[in-house]
Scaffold this motif. Structure first.
Motif, PDB file in Angstrom:
ATOM      1  N   LYS A  38       0.838  -1.210   0.000  1.00  0.00           N
ATOM      2  CA  LYS A  38       0.000   0.000   0.000  1.00  0.00           C
ATOM      3  C   LYS A  38       0.864   1.248   0.000  1.00  0.00           C
ATOM      4  N   THR A  39       1.930   1.246   0.764  1.00  0.00           N
ATOM      5  CA  THR A  39       2.837   2.388   0.809  1.00  0.00           C
ATOM      6  C   THR A  39       3.474   2.623  -0.563  1.00  0.00           C
ATOM      7  N   ALA A  40       3.889   1.538  -1.204  1.00  0.00           N
ATOM      8  CA  ALA A  40       4.487   1.650  -2.536  1.00  0.00           C
ATOM      9  C   ALA A  40       3.463   2.192  -3.541  1.00  0.00           C
ATOM     10  N   GLU A  41       2.235   1.701  -3.483  1.00  0.00           N
ATOM     11  CA  GLU A  41       1.177   2.169  -4.396  1.00  0.00           C
ATOM     12  C   GLU A  41       0.865   3.645  -4.133  1.00  0.00           C
ATOM     13  N   ASP A  42       0.832   4.047  -2.872  1.00  0.00           N
ATOM     14  CA  ASP A  42       0.578   5.448  -2.529  1.00  0.00           C
ATOM     15  C   ASP A  42       1.660   6.365  -3.106  1.00  0.00           C
ATOM     16  N   GLN A  43       2.901   5.893  -3.125  1.00  0.00           N
ATOM     17  CA  GLN A  43       3.997   6.673  -3.688  1.00  0.00           C
ATOM     18  C   GLN A  43       3.848   6.809  -5.199  1.00  0.00           C
ATOM     19  N   VAL A  49       0.271  12.878  -9.402  1.00  0.00           N
ATOM     20  CA  VAL A  49      -0.429  14.139  -9.142  1.00  0.00           C
ATOM     21  C   VAL A  49       0.207  15.308  -9.897  1.00  0.00           C
ATOM     22  N   PRO A  50       1.541  15.512  -9.837  1.00  0.00           N
ATOM     23  CA  PRO A  50       2.125  16.631 -10.593  1.00  0.00           C
ATOM     24  C   PRO A  50       1.921  16.482 -12.102  1.00  0.00           C
ATOM     25  N   LEU A 100      -7.582   7.779 -10.882  1.00  0.00           N
ATOM     26  CA  LEU A 100      -8.698   8.213 -10.033  1.00  0.00           C
ATOM     27  C   LEU A 100      -8.221   8.612  -8.639  1.00  0.00           C
ATOM     28  N   ALA A 101      -7.282   7.852  -8.085  1.00  0.00           N
ATOM     29  CA  ALA A 101      -6.738   8.191  -6.762  1.00  0.00           C
ATOM     30  C   ALA A 101      -5.959   9.504  -6.820  1.00  0.00           C
ATOM     31  N   ALA A 102      -5.211   9.705  -7.893  1.00  0.00           N
ATOM     32  CA  ALA A 102      -4.470  10.960  -8.057  1.00  0.00           C
ATOM     33  C   ALA A 102      -5.432  12.136  -8.225  1.00  0.00           C
ATOM     34  N   LEU A 103      -6.535  11.923  -8.951  1.00  0.00           N
ATOM     35  CA  LEU A 103      -7.552  12.971  -9.100  1.00  0.00           C
ATOM     36  C   LEU A 103      -8.164  13.331  -7.750  1.00  0.00           C
TER      37      LEU A 103
END
Length: 142
Positions: A38-43, A49-50, A100-103
């Motif tokens: 999960k931490t790796a996916e969050d990164q 995002v940028p 979608l998560a980045a949005l």
């Protein structure tokens, strides 16, 4: 914070010394590995995002497939590309959820539903609310 390798080593020591059962060891090991994934996916999502911010023009509504194409370079059938089952599985199961998560992190607005869903960010919502309030004031003055 301890590394995953250290945590798993300590967990194995507890198992070997008979402090925890094999069932407890397996459950805790799964939790540690899941947390690391999960931490790796969050990164990975945070890195998108940028790129999304650079790609998206404020107040313009985008289809998710267009954002996936511009940010990740993955074409969809709506772009005239015939994809394989594996490519479709990756696009639908990995690429789209990441975008979608980045949005969501970006604070984008969602319009519509299903295939007609569009995403936008920027100043459209605050300006619209202000205009709506001004319109109410104008109608009250009459």
């Amino acid at each position: 914070m301890a590394t995953t390798k250290t945590l798993l080593s300590n967990l194995s020591s507890l198992l070997c010394n008979g402090i925890i059962s094999l069932e407890e060891h397996s459950r805790m090991k799964k939790r540690i590995i899941k947390a690391e994934a999960k931490t790796a996916e969050d990164q990975v999502v945070a890195a998108l995002v940028p790129q999304l911010r650079e790609t998206m023009v404020p107040d313009v509504k985008y289809k998710i497939s267009d954002l996936v194409l511009h940010v990740l370079g993955i074409k969809a059938p709506c772009h005239g590309y015939k994809e394989t089952k594996e490519e479709q599985k990756y696009r639908d199961g990995v690429a789209k959820p990441r975008i979608l998560a980045a949005l969501e992190i970006l604070g984008a607005s969602k319009y519509g539903s299903g295939a007609q869903t569009r995403y936008s960010f920027g100043e459209a919502a605050p300006e619209f609310e202000a205009n709506g309030e001004e319109g109410k004031e104008d109608s009250q003055e009459s």
